[in-house]
Design a protein around this motif. Structure first.
Motif, short mmCIF file in Angstrom:
data_model
loop_
_atom_site.label_atom_id
_atom_site.label_comp_id
_atom_site.label_asym_id
_atom_site.label_seq_id
_atom_site.Cartn_x
_atom_site.Cartn_y
_atom_site.Cartn_z
N HIS A 159 -9.21 -1.92 -4.24
CA HIS A 159 -8.43 -2.35 -5.40
C HIS A 159 -7.62 -1.15 -5.90
O HIS A 159 -8.21 -0.13 -6.28
N THR A 160 -6.29 -1.25 -5.92
CA THR A 160 -5.46 -0.11 -6.32
C THR A 160 -4.50 -0.50 -7.45
O THR A 160 -4.16 -1.68 -7.63
N THR A 161 -4.07 0.52 -8.18
CA THR A 161 -3.26 0.28 -9.37
C THR A 161 -1.79 0.04 -9.05
O THR A 161 -1.18 -0.92 -9.51
N LYS A 162 -1.20 0.93 -8.24
CA LYS A 162 0.26 0.91 -8.04
C LYS A 162 0.69 0.80 -6.59
O LYS A 162 1.87 0.51 -6.32
N LYS A 163 -0.22 1.02 -5.67
CA LYS A 163 0.17 1.10 -4.26
C LYS A 163 -0.45 -0.04 -3.46
O LYS A 163 -1.66 -0.25 -3.50
N ASP A 164 0.39 -0.76 -2.73
CA ASP A 164 -0.07 -1.82 -1.86
C ASP A 164 -0.50 -1.19 -0.53
O ASP A 164 0.34 -0.79 0.27
N VAL A 165 -1.79 -1.08 -0.32
CA VAL A 165 -2.32 -0.36 0.84
C VAL A 165 -2.44 -1.32 2.02
O VAL A 165 -3.22 -2.26 1.99
N LYS A 166 -1.67 -1.04 3.07
CA LYS A 166 -1.70 -1.89 4.25
C LYS A 166 -2.00 -1.12 5.53
O LYS A 166 -2.37 -1.72 6.54
N THR A 167 -1.84 0.20 5.50
CA THR A 167 -2.08 1.01 6.69
C THR A 167 -2.98 2.19 6.34
O THR A 167 -3.19 2.50 5.15
N ASP A 169 -2.22 5.30 6.73
CA ASP A 169 -1.38 6.31 6.08
C ASP A 169 -1.25 6.05 4.58
O ASP A 169 -1.09 6.99 3.80
N ASP A 170 -1.29 4.78 4.19
CA ASP A 170 -1.17 4.44 2.76
C ASP A 170 -2.35 4.96 1.94
O ASP A 170 -2.25 5.06 0.72
N LEU A 171 -3.46 5.26 2.60
CA LEU A 171 -4.66 5.72 1.90
C LEU A 171 -4.63 7.21 1.58
O LEU A 171 -5.37 7.67 0.71
N LYS A 172 -3.80 7.95 2.27
CA LYS A 172 -3.83 9.40 2.17
C LYS A 172 -3.60 9.88 0.73
O LYS A 172 -2.62 9.53 0.09
N GLY A 173 -4.56 10.67 0.25
CA GLY A 173 -4.43 11.29 -1.07
C GLY A 173 -4.83 10.42 -2.24
O GLY A 173 -4.89 10.90 -3.38
N GLU A 188 -13.35 9.56 2.67
CA GLU A 188 -12.90 10.86 3.15
C GLU A 188 -12.38 10.77 4.58
O GLU A 188 -11.37 11.38 4.93
N SER A 189 -13.08 10.00 5.39
CA SER A 189 -12.73 9.93 6.82
C SER A 189 -11.37 9.28 7.05
O SER A 189 -10.71 9.54 8.05
N VAL A 190 -10.94 8.43 6.11
CA VAL A 190 -9.65 7.75 6.29
C VAL A 190 -8.56 8.36 5.41
O VAL A 190 -7.47 7.79 5.26
N GLY A 191 -8.82 9.54 4.84
CA GLY A 191 -7.78 10.29 4.15
C GLY A 191 -7.74 10.17 2.65
O GLY A 191 -6.91 10.83 2.00
#
Length: 355
Positions: A159-167, A169-173, A188-191
């Motif tokens: 569940h995220t506030t502003k970012k639509d996570v689909k990949t 790379d979208d998880l990084k940071g 941690e393992s996925v960034g």
């Protein structure tokens, strides 16, 4: 004596004295047994309203009033959620509802259940596997307790506030709240950057930008107000294993159970074990379906599932979490045998699950 040990000992002494006095009076009058039941969520939680209270009512009805419950939500008797297993083991309370992962290291054989992508993202399917595992391969974790139920929270949705996570790379940071040690390792393992905090602080942390999201089961969305602070939700799809799960359990003080009259133990057994496990699981599946339906109907909310490619990438990225867990030695624990045993149960009971 360590401060924590002193506090546990003090709790035990106080409640043991109260219990002995109360039980003696009750038995002299009407043979009533009162079970003190503590947990970490509010009284209006799904667990208490839809499972714990009805279960207590069933015990009372079946015993013709000889079994009574006193329910203490929100840690009303003191301490932290991570101490619930110690409280019930030492007899501070009779029964607790807790998450095994809150007490890191206390249930080493059951940690395998919370590794990434091990179990179905369905409460009833996963919980049947968990019950079978807990009563066979993982049973030594529960030697100090009478286990009344052990089940899945259905698994973590992102569940995220502003970012639509689909990949991946979208998880990084992203700063993501995690409920258990292994959930943190998965993130941690996925960034992503995992953050540990009590459920009561999640909504405020999201609204202030301290967190970017949370990895949490759908069932906790309303009570933690995630629906007011997150607007993008990425879940596992059909036949995809849950990213991680939180293993929840109802544990009873073993001596208290063994001290009950035989007919009352029989009633407790009738309504506990696999029966109570599946009762919790059904309640979690129902709550999940209701929350997903409500969220999906809101035009401000966006619900997605991991694509097959992203799911495969997440599994590959998180494989080191599994490898590290297997490699970390714990005395008298054969982790490879536990892992193989769980995989065997999953393949038998959920053959369509993508591995």
């Amino acid at each position: 004596m360590h401060f924590k040990a002193k506090r546990v000992a003090a709790w035990a002494a106080v409640f043991a004295s109260a219990s002995l006095f109360g039980t003696g009076v009750a038995n002299a009058k009407d043979d009533t047994v009162t079970l003190r039941f503590e947990h970490f969520l509010p009284a209006n939680s799904n667990a208490q309203v839809n499972v714990i209270e009805p279960w207590c009512n069933d015990l009372k009805t079946e015993s013709k009033g000889r079994i009574q419950c006193e329910i203490y939500p929100s840690m009303q008797l003191g301490g932290k959620p991570s101490q619930l297993n110690d409280q019930v083991r030492h007899g501070v309370v009779d029964i607790v509802w807790t998450a095994l992962g809150y007490s890191a290291g206390s249930f080493p054989r059951s940690e395998v259940l919370e590794l990434p992508f091990m179990l179905p993202g369905n409460g009833q399917a996963a919980s049947k596997i968990i019950w079978d595992y807990a009563t066979t391969y993982g049973k030594d974790d529960f030697t100090p307790y009478k286990v009344l139920a052990v089940y899945s929270d259905v698994g973590g949705t992102l569940h995220t506030t502003k970012k639509d996570v689909k990949t991946v790379d979208d998880l990084k940071g992203l700063r993501i709240r995690a409920s258990t040690r292994l959930a943190s390792r998965f993130l941690e393992s996925v960034g992503a950057t995992p953050v540990s905090m009590p459920p009561s602080q999640i909504a405020d942390s999201l609204s202030k930008g301290v967190l970017d999201g949370a990895l949490a089961a759908w069932e906790v969305v309303p009570p933690t107000k995630l629906d007011e602070t997150t607007f993008y939700h990425t879940q596992t799809g059909p036949n995809q294993a849950a990213t991680t799960i939180t293993t929840l359990a109802v544990l009873m003080n073993k001596q208290r159970y063994e001290g009950l009259p035989a007919d009352l133990r029989a009633i407790l057994d009738k309504y506990s074990g696999e029966a109570l496990t599946m009762r919790f699981a059904a309640a979690w599946d129902k709550a999940t379906a209701q929350v997903v339906k409500t969220i999906s109907a809101n035009p401000k909310q966006h619900v997605n599932s991991w694509s097959a490619d992203t799911y495969a990438a997440l599994k590959a990225k998180s494989q080191p979490v599994v490898d590290e867990w297997l490699a970390a030695k714990v005395k008298n624990v054969d982790k490879q045998a536990l892992y193989d045993g769980l995989e065997k149960l999953v393949k038998e009971q959920a053959p369509a699950l993508v591995h």
